[in-house]
Motif scaffolding. Structure first.
Motif, PDB file in Angstrom:
ATOM      1  N   SER A   1       1.044  63.167 -42.476  1.00 30.53           N
ATOM      2  CA  SER A   1       0.132  63.107 -41.325  1.00 30.53           C
ATOM      3  C   SER A   1      -0.216  61.671 -40.957  1.00 30.53           C
ATOM      4  O   SER A   1      -0.362  61.336 -39.776  1.00 30.53           O
ATOM      5  N   ILE A   3       1.689  59.135 -41.172  1.00 32.10           N
ATOM      6  CA  ILE A   3       2.821  58.551 -40.446  1.00 32.10           C
ATOM      7  C   ILE A   3       2.625  58.716 -38.947  1.00 32.10           C
ATOM      8  O   ILE A   3       2.751  57.767 -38.168  1.00 32.10           O
ATOM      9  N   PHE A   4       2.298  59.933 -38.523  1.00 29.43           N
ATOM     10  CA  PHE A   4       2.167  60.207 -37.092  1.00 29.43           C
ATOM     11  C   PHE A   4       0.890  59.598 -36.520  1.00 29.43           C
ATOM     12  O   PHE A   4       0.858  59.168 -35.367  1.00 29.43           O
ATOM     13  N   ALA A   7       1.763  56.015 -36.081  1.00 29.98           N
ATOM     14  CA  ALA A   7       2.765  55.851 -35.032  1.00 29.98           C
ATOM     15  C   ALA A   7       2.169  55.947 -33.633  1.00 29.98           C
ATOM     16  O   ALA A   7       2.763  55.458 -32.665  1.00 29.98           O
ATOM     17  N   THR A 100      17.256  64.015 -34.884  1.00 32.54           N
ATOM     18  CA  THR A 100      16.414  63.240 -35.805  1.00 32.54           C
ATOM     19  C   THR A 100      17.258  62.438 -36.782  1.00 32.54           C
ATOM     20  O   THR A 100      17.039  61.234 -36.978  1.00 32.54           O
ATOM     21  N   LEU A 104      17.649  58.367 -37.075  1.00 33.07           N
ATOM     22  CA  LEU A 104      17.398  57.641 -38.327  1.00 33.07           C
ATOM     23  C   LEU A 104      18.619  56.837 -38.757  1.00 33.07           C
ATOM     24  O   LEU A 104      18.506  55.688 -39.205  1.00 33.07           O
ATOM     25  N   ALA A 238       7.679  56.404 -34.498  1.00 34.22           N
ATOM     26  CA  ALA A 238       7.578  57.440 -35.534  1.00 34.22           C
ATOM     27  C   ALA A 238       8.487  57.139 -36.716  1.00 34.22           C
ATOM     28  O   ALA A 238       8.051  57.147 -37.866  1.00 34.22           O
ATOM     29  N   GLU A 239       9.784  56.870 -36.439  1.00 30.96           N
ATOM     30  CA  GLU A 239      10.684  56.629 -37.560  1.00 30.96           C
ATOM     31  C   GLU A 239      10.386  55.303 -38.259  1.00 30.96           C
ATOM     32  O   GLU A 239      10.537  55.185 -39.479  1.00 30.96           O
ATOM     33  N   GLY A 242       7.436  55.953 -40.360  1.00 29.64           N
ATOM     34  CA  GLY A 242       7.874  56.774 -41.478  1.00 29.64           C
ATOM     35  C   GLY A 242       8.437  55.916 -42.591  1.00 29.64           C
ATOM     36  O   GLY A 242       8.103  56.088 -43.767  1.00 29.64           O
ATOM     37  N   PHE A 243       9.277  54.943 -42.209  1.00 31.96           N
ATOM     38  CA  PHE A 243       9.841  54.023 -43.194  1.00 31.96           C
ATOM     39  C   PHE A 243       8.744  53.167 -43.829  1.00 31.96           C
ATOM     40  O   PHE A 243       8.734  52.924 -45.033  1.00 31.96           O
ATOM     41  N   ASP A 245       5.444  53.847 -44.207  1.00 35.51           N
ATOM     42  CA  ASP A 245       4.558  54.590 -45.105  1.00 35.51           C
ATOM     43  C   ASP A 245       5.273  55.064 -46.368  1.00 35.51           C
ATOM     44  O   ASP A 245       4.757  54.919 -47.478  1.00 35.51           O
ATOM     45  N   VAL A 246       6.469  55.626 -46.195  1.00 31.69           N
ATOM     46  CA  VAL A 246       7.173  56.183 -47.349  1.00 31.69           C
ATOM     47  C   VAL A 246       7.661  55.081 -48.277  1.00 31.69           C
ATOM     48  O   VAL A 246       7.526  55.173 -49.502  1.00 31.69           O
TER      49      VAL A 246
END
Length: 310
Positions: A1, A3-4, A7, A100, A104, A238-239, A242-243, A245-246
């Motif tokens: 959550s 991440i978004f 973003a 998606t 990526l 978003a992507e 995502g990178f 945060d992860v």
């Protein structure tokens, strides 16, 4: 959550106010989390005051209150924040799942174009690992020093509420001396925290340590988020987040592992907290090598190219 949530930042702000919005968001998060934590602690410590039969029931109700809190405070973002427009790249599949993975794959293939962003990420992984370790290990460290549970709870609460105004202060400072310089001030404070932590022996000193941590905690993380957002293509937020945060979660295992290993070998966490200093120092030095304006220019060029293709 998250991440978004992260973003959305470049889509609801301008480059001029991104630091301030990120800092205010972090500050409100601290206040909201602190208020709910305060309510839950009151339930657990004094359940009879609220008509709750026992501590166990109070604990269960606390979990339920978190679910309700999340649901209620998610409503504004679903109702009021517009969804960013979808931008399909040339040849990209209309299928959500297939598209998606295509997106990526393209992002990772092109990642070498974002040299300044990558330099920032390496710096962020290091110093954020130090920040995360202090947050994660604070209660364990205090307990090892013989700090009582009441003091530990009190310091955790204090950090929540003290971090809020300092997060806003960091946002104000970034507008005057720049984002990168303000983050470096925060890392300087964290370096002092790690050094001072070695000498802490009593509850009063632990309160002081907690206050100093609160000064830098929210601001450093909020401005790191907005700095990353400014150097990321808006159309790929978003992507990219995502990178961000992860990957930071994976990098975040180094600090706690180092803390635990040194604490075990040395027989005391005092030496372990000193071992965090290099994470802040090296991370700060790498951050000074990041050309933010060049990174922003690359991101804006990518946005323009994608818009032209669309």
């Amino acid at each position: 959550s998250t991440i978004f949530s992260d973003a959305l930042l470049p889509h609801i702000t301008t480059s001029d106010d991104m630091d301030q919005v990120s800092s205010k968001g972090w500050a409100l998060g601290y206040i909201g989390g602190g208020l709910l934590l305060l309510i839950n602690l009151a339930w657990i410590l004094k359940p009879a005051w609220f008509g709750i039969p026992n501590t166990e029931m109070a604990s269960l109700l606390s979990f339920l209150s978190v679910a309700i809190w999340w649901a209620v405070f998610s409503i504004p973002i679903f109702r009021r924040v517009p969804e960013p427009p979808t931008v399909l790249e040339q040849g990209e599949s209309q299928s959500v799942l297939r598209g998606t993975f295509q997106r990526l794959g393209n992002t990772f293939r092109d990642i070498s174009k974002y040299r300044e962003l990558l330099k920032f990420l390496v710096a962020f992984w290091l110093y954020n690992d130090g920040i995360g370790t202090i947050i994660t290990m604070a209660a364990i460290y205090g307990a090892e020093l013989g700090i009582g549970q009441t003091t530990l709870i009190g310091v955790i609460l204090m950090v929540q509420f003290v971090a809020a105004p300092f997060s806003i202060l960091f946002g104000w400072m970034s507008k005057r001396i720049g984002n990168k310089s303000t983050i470096l001030i925060g890392l300087g404070i964290y370096t002092v925290v790690a050094a001072y932590g070695y000498f802490v022996t009593n509850a009063l000193e632990f309160w002081i340590l907690g206050f100093v941590v609160a000064m830098a905690q929210g601001g450093s993380q909020a401005l790191s988020r907005s700095l990353y957002a400014s150097m990321s293509p808006k159309t790929k937020s978003a992507e990219f987040f995502g990178f961000y945060d992860v990957s930071s979660k994976f990098a975040g295992i180094i600090g706690p592992a180092l803390f635990g290993f040194i604490g075990q070998v040395a027989g005391s966490s005092r030496y372990a907290i000193l071992a965090l200093i290099p994470l802040f120092v090296i991370g700060g030095l790498l951050l000074t090598r990041v050309d933010v304006q060049k990174g922003i220019a690359v991101a804006r060029a990518e946005d323009a190219a994608l818009a032209a293709k669309a």
